[in-house]
Scaffold this motif. Structure first.
Motif, short mmCIF file in Angstrom:
data_model
loop_
_atom_site.label_atom_id
_atom_site.label_comp_id
_atom_site.label_asym_id
_atom_site.label_seq_id
_atom_site.Cartn_x
_atom_site.Cartn_y
_atom_site.Cartn_z
N GLU A 166 -12.20 -15.64 34.96
CA GLU A 166 -12.01 -14.35 35.54
C GLU A 166 -11.99 -13.15 34.37
OE1 GLU A 166 -7.86 -13.86 37.62
OE2 GLU A 166 -7.51 -13.17 35.79
N TYR A 167 -12.86 -12.07 35.18
CA TYR A 167 -13.08 -10.88 34.42
C TYR A 167 -11.90 -10.11 34.30
CZ TYR A 167 -18.09 -12.22 34.60
OH TYR A 167 -19.13 -12.75 34.50
N LEU A 168 -11.84 -9.52 33.22
CA LEU A 168 -10.67 -8.23 33.00
C LEU A 168 -11.58 -6.89 32.99
CD1 LEU A 168 -7.76 -7.02 32.34
CD2 LEU A 168 -8.35 -7.71 30.01
N PHE A 169 -11.24 -5.89 33.94
CA PHE A 169 -11.73 -4.84 33.85
C PHE A 169 -10.64 -3.62 33.53
CE2 PHE A 169 -14.92 -6.71 36.30
CZ PHE A 169 -15.98 -6.08 36.01
N GLN A 170 -11.17 -2.38 33.10
CA GLN A 170 -10.19 -1.57 32.69
C GLN A 170 -11.00 0.13 33.09
OE1 GLN A 170 -10.19 -1.17 28.26
NE2 GLN A 170 -7.86 -0.85 28.52
N LEU A 171 -9.97 0.88 33.39
CA LEU A 171 -10.60 2.25 33.59
C LEU A 171 -9.51 3.31 32.86
CD1 LEU A 171 -12.48 4.23 35.10
CD2 LEU A 171 -10.37 4.26 36.66
N ILE A 172 -10.12 3.80 31.69
CA ILE A 172 -9.32 4.64 31.07
C ILE A 172 -9.55 6.16 31.61
CG2 ILE A 172 -8.94 5.59 28.76
CD1 ILE A 172 -9.73 2.83 27.56
N ASN A 173 -8.48 6.99 31.38
CA ASN A 173 -8.65 8.24 32.13
C ASN A 173 -8.97 9.03 30.78
OD1 ASN A 173 -8.35 10.81 33.29
ND2 ASN A 173 -6.12 10.51 33.72
N THR A 174 -10.27 9.45 30.74
CA THR A 174 -10.59 10.37 29.68
C THR A 174 -10.52 11.97 29.82
OG1 THR A 174 -12.78 10.49 30.75
CG2 THR A 174 -12.36 8.81 29.00
N ASP A 175 -10.29 12.28 31.08
CA ASP A 175 -10.05 13.84 31.60
C ASP A 175 -8.87 14.45 30.95
OD1 ASP A 175 -12.29 13.32 33.23
OD2 ASP A 175 -11.07 13.17 35.00
N VAL A 176 -7.98 13.65 30.50
CA VAL A 176 -6.52 14.29 30.19
C VAL A 176 -6.63 14.34 28.61
CG1 VAL A 176 -3.99 14.02 30.03
CG2 VAL A 176 -5.64 13.63 32.11
N TYR A 177 -7.02 13.40 27.81
CA TYR A 177 -6.71 13.30 26.39
C TYR A 177 -8.18 13.19 25.69
CZ TYR A 177 -2.35 12.01 28.19
OH TYR A 177 -1.14 12.09 28.66
#
Length: 177
Positions: A166-177
């Motif tokens: 099983e793959y683990l994926f991530q999305l980080i919100n770079t617009d705010v910080y």
């Protein structure tokens, strides 16, 4: 709410009328692998769940929304789970129920809408998802929306006598910080 309306799709809160739809999804053995389910759900339990679905995400740590097409038919569900406001992250799961409604932009729309909602209204910093290595449609969908593969969990799920990665994926919100 315009945040939850897209080009092909809109997301809405659960309604009591969704009982049969949710019951059908939760008891479809062909998709139990996606939700790590191994037992059926009764209509009684789902009815209880619906009666409490109005509770705040900060209290219950999850949010389930119905994916509807432009003709107002429920075609799937999208979930926020493991909501962790202290660390400002949560998991996302999505299911477009029938194959006839897949590959038509509904999943993409729903994922974009929910991602925007999580970053804008819930003030989250990151989202993650877990996807079986053979779920090519979901792998493609999440990659197309900027989710990055950050790990592979080997022999993670046991199904039909064999282990699957099983793959683990991530999305980080770079617009705010």
């Amino acid at each position: 709410m315009l945040t939850l309306k897209g080009e092909h799709t809109y997301l809405r809160a659960l309604e009591p009328e969704d009982l049969a739809f949710i019951h059908e999804i939760e008891n479809d053995e062909s998709i139990w692998e996606i939700s790590n389910t191994i037992t059926p759900y009764s209509k009684y339990l789902i009815k209880q769940y619906l009666e409490h679905s109005h509770k705040d995400i900060f209290e219950v740590k999850q949010l389930r929304l119905v994916i509807c097409n432009n003709t107002h038919h429920a075609i799937g569900m999208i979930d926020v789970f493991d909501f962790d406001y202290k660390n400002r992250r949560a998991g996302i799961g999505i299911l477009v129920k029938d194959s006839k409604n897949r590959q038509k932009g509904h999943g993409k729309d729903a994922l974009q809408l929910l991602t925007n909602y999580c970053f804008t209204h819930l003030d989250l910093h990151q989202l993650y998802c877990n996807i079986s290595e053979d779920n090519t449609a979901s792998l493609s969908l999440f990659k197309s929306q900027g989710f990055k593969e950050i790990g592979l969990k080997k022999d993670w799920n046991f199904l039909n006598g064999q282990y699957k990665n099983e793959y683990l994926f991530q999305l980080i919100n770079t617009d705010v910080y």
